[in-house]
Design an enzyme around this catalytic site. Sequence first.
Site, PDB file in Angstrom:
ATOM      1  N   CYS A   1       0.932  -1.020  -0.047  1.00  0.00           N
ATOM      2  CA  CYS A   1      -0.175  -0.075   0.024  1.00  0.00           C
ATOM      3  C   CYS A   1       0.701   1.355   0.041  1.00  0.00           C
ATOM      4  O   CYS A   1       0.230   2.176  -0.256  1.00  0.00           O
ATOM      5  CB  CYS A   1      -0.738   0.039   1.110  1.00  0.00           C
ATOM      6  SG  CYS A   1      -2.139  -1.236   1.129  1.00  0.00           S
TER       7      CYS A   1
HETATM    8  N1  COA Z   1     -20.361  -9.130   8.035  1.00  0.00           N
HETATM    9  C1  COA Z   1     -20.738  -9.102   9.418  1.00  0.00           C
HETATM   10  N2  COA Z   1     -19.994  -9.295  10.493  1.00  0.00           N
HETATM   11  C2  COA Z   1     -18.512  -9.363  10.360  1.00  0.00           C
HETATM   12  C3  COA Z   1     -17.960  -9.605   8.966  1.00  0.00           C
HETATM   13  C4  COA Z   1     -18.838  -9.286   7.795  1.00  0.00           C
HETATM   14  N3  COA Z   1     -18.468  -9.083   6.771  1.00  0.00           N
HETATM   15  N4  COA Z   1     -16.607  -9.533   9.349  1.00  0.00           N
HETATM   16  C5  COA Z   1     -16.590  -9.829  10.502  1.00  0.00           C
HETATM   17  N5  COA Z   1     -17.741  -9.724  11.105  1.00  0.00           N
HETATM   18  C6  COA Z   1     -18.117  -9.897  12.807  1.00  0.00           C
HETATM   19  C7  COA Z   1     -17.007 -11.023  13.339  1.00  0.00           C
HETATM   20  O1  COA Z   1     -17.397 -12.197  13.015  1.00  0.00           O
HETATM   21  C8  COA Z   1     -16.948 -10.267  14.640  1.00  0.00           C
HETATM   22  O2  COA Z   1     -17.993 -10.915  15.345  1.00  0.00           O
HETATM   23  P1  COA Z   1     -17.882 -11.074  17.003  1.00  0.00           P
HETATM   24  O3  COA Z   1     -17.776 -10.124  17.411  1.00  0.00           O
HETATM   25  O4  COA Z   1     -19.144 -11.653  17.165  1.00  0.00           O
HETATM   26  O5  COA Z   1     -16.772 -12.078  17.147  1.00  0.00           O
HETATM   27  C9  COA Z   1     -17.005  -8.777  14.363  1.00  0.00           C
HETATM   28  O6  COA Z   1     -17.959  -8.596  13.212  1.00  0.00           O
HETATM   29  C10 COA Z   1     -15.884  -7.971  14.395  1.00  0.00           C
HETATM   30  O7  COA Z   1     -14.930  -8.531  13.478  1.00  0.00           O
HETATM   31  P2  COA Z   1     -13.551  -7.941  13.266  1.00  0.00           P
HETATM   32  O8  COA Z   1     -12.943  -8.577  12.312  1.00  0.00           O
HETATM   33  O9  COA Z   1     -12.910  -7.916  14.787  1.00  0.00           O
HETATM   34  O10 COA Z   1     -14.107  -6.412  12.772  1.00  0.00           O
HETATM   35  P3  COA Z   1     -13.547  -5.205  13.179  1.00  0.00           P
HETATM   36  O11 COA Z   1     -14.394  -4.372  13.830  1.00  0.00           O
HETATM   37  O12 COA Z   1     -11.876  -5.104  13.534  1.00  0.00           O
HETATM   38  O13 COA Z   1     -13.101  -4.719  11.576  1.00  0.00           O
HETATM   39  C11 COA Z   1     -11.394  -4.379   9.809  1.00  0.00           C
HETATM   40  C12 COA Z   1     -12.444  -5.281  10.673  1.00  0.00           C
HETATM   41  C13 COA Z   1     -10.811  -5.143   8.680  1.00  0.00           C
HETATM   42  C14 COA Z   1     -12.501  -3.398   8.943  1.00  0.00           C
HETATM   43  C15 COA Z   1     -10.725  -3.719  10.899  1.00  0.00           C
HETATM   44  O14 COA Z   1     -10.021  -4.427  11.601  1.00  0.00           O
HETATM   45  C16 COA Z   1      -9.585  -2.608  10.010  1.00  0.00           C
HETATM   46  O15 COA Z   1     -10.373  -1.505   9.485  1.00  0.00           O
HETATM   47  N6  COA Z   1      -8.425  -2.849  10.132  1.00  0.00           N
HETATM   48  C17 COA Z   1      -7.528  -1.992   9.733  1.00  0.00           C
HETATM   49  C18 COA Z   1      -6.561  -2.843   8.634  1.00  0.00           C
HETATM   50  C19 COA Z   1      -6.986  -2.346   7.360  1.00  0.00           C
HETATM   51  O16 COA Z   1      -7.904  -1.755   6.869  1.00  0.00           O
HETATM   52  N7  COA Z   1      -6.200  -3.086   6.436  1.00  0.00           N
HETATM   53  C20 COA Z   1      -6.084  -2.813   5.178  1.00  0.00           C
HETATM   54  C21 COA Z   1      -4.690  -3.214   4.517  1.00  0.00           C
HETATM   55  S1  COA Z   1      -3.834  -1.482   4.816  1.00  0.00           S
END
Ligand code: COA
Length: 373
Positions: free
Chosen positions: A156
């Site tokens: 990225c």
């Molecule tokens: N739809 C519905 N629910 C989902 C889902 C989807 N597509 N994907 C995950 N969930 C659920 C999970 O199962 C979890 O449920 P639980 O709380 O019952 O266990 C909950 O949502 C939270 O999941 P999590 O993976 O911890 O989500 P998050 O809030 O951390 O968001 C990202 C995920 C990837 C958006 C977030 O971690 C993020 O922005 N990270 C930064 C990294 C990034 O953007 N990287 C890109 C490359 S630079």
Amino acid sequence: MPDIVISGTGLYTPSESISNKELVESFNAYVEIYNTEHASQIAAGEIEALQPSSAEFVEKASGIKSRYVMNKAGIVDPHRLAPYLPERPNEAQSIQCEMGVSAAREAMAQAGKTAADIDAVIVAASNMQRAYPAMAVEIQDALGIQGYGFDMNVACSSATFGIQTAADYVRAGNARSVLVVSPEITSGHLNWRDRDSHFIFGDVATAVLVEDEAMAPAQHWDILGTKLKTVFSNNIRNNFGFLNRASPEGVGQKDKLFVQEGRKVFKEVVPMVATMIIEQAERLGIDPQSLRRLWLHQANAGMNRLIAHKVLGHEADADESPTVLDRYGNTSSAGSIIAFHKHNEDLQAGDIGLICSFGAGYSAGTVFVRKVC
Ligand code: COA
């Protein structure tokens, strides 16, 4: 030593787009097909049922509402969930070249430059569609540029690393005008079957023309300083390479596509990038809180909000930290360049802003710029 500037930018946006609703509908259809086909194993506790995705979750967790893609039909087909991007014969222009050339032409036109003015082409992107010849050499040829070209990949952060590399060539006298092109077909490395990340990426191409100020048009941006940083991490990774083969169907091959520990990335990258920006601003004698605009990498709205807050000392509004994430998704290295390209004309001469990237590696790059006119 020459002063180095950004004299033009260009953007290629694919014609097809997928909304969260469309994406989630096809993902959930796939989940239903999978769970039906594996019903007996699921009932026997041998494998886990797949969980459906939700459009509300996607927008809330990421800020993404839709993404552009080079091929929609293959991605939204629940039996496939991967783009159709057929290989082209060697005699035809390759798809990454085509996108890159389109963005490059716009950057050149903006700067009033022809191929004869340009000395080098750097393709800086997170995925190259082949090992060699370099995409940059094909783009160089398609544009009719003399000199040299090569590819580089810092995930990225590729575009900001490319800008510093181009600036270094100009500073050293090895080139006076360098095109940095970022054709990102992220739909090829995204695992569209992975609920945790299937919504993240989109396709696009950008181009930035980096030049010796002496040959730049009146309207340009001075590059005040650049700083790059890398810190090894396994939290964003893609093990695809020439020693293995990726397959969208290969359940056992998930690591040959994009994988991440999203929460860890969030927690570790935000402070790293905010500190890097503040330290570099201070080194350049710039009060970080006075930065007129931040063109941040477009990975996640929450990350950008936090980084901008730490740098500016207050909650940034859309004018101070514009987003393109909602329509484009995460376009890897191109994100901060799209934001810059689309949101710089209204700034006044003398205004200072920051182009900043961050991502796998970890890698981060800052490019401080000042509008000249
Ligand atoms: N739809 C519905 N629910 C989902 C889902 C989807 N597509 N994907 C995950 N969930 C659920 C999970 O199962 C979890 O449920 P639980 O709380 O019952 O266990 C909950 O949502 C939270 O999941 P999590 O993976 O911890 O989500 P998050 O809030 O951390 O968001 C990202 C995920 C990837 C958006 C977030 O971690 C993020 O922005 N990270 C930064 C990294 C990034 O953007 N990287 C890109 C490359 S630079």
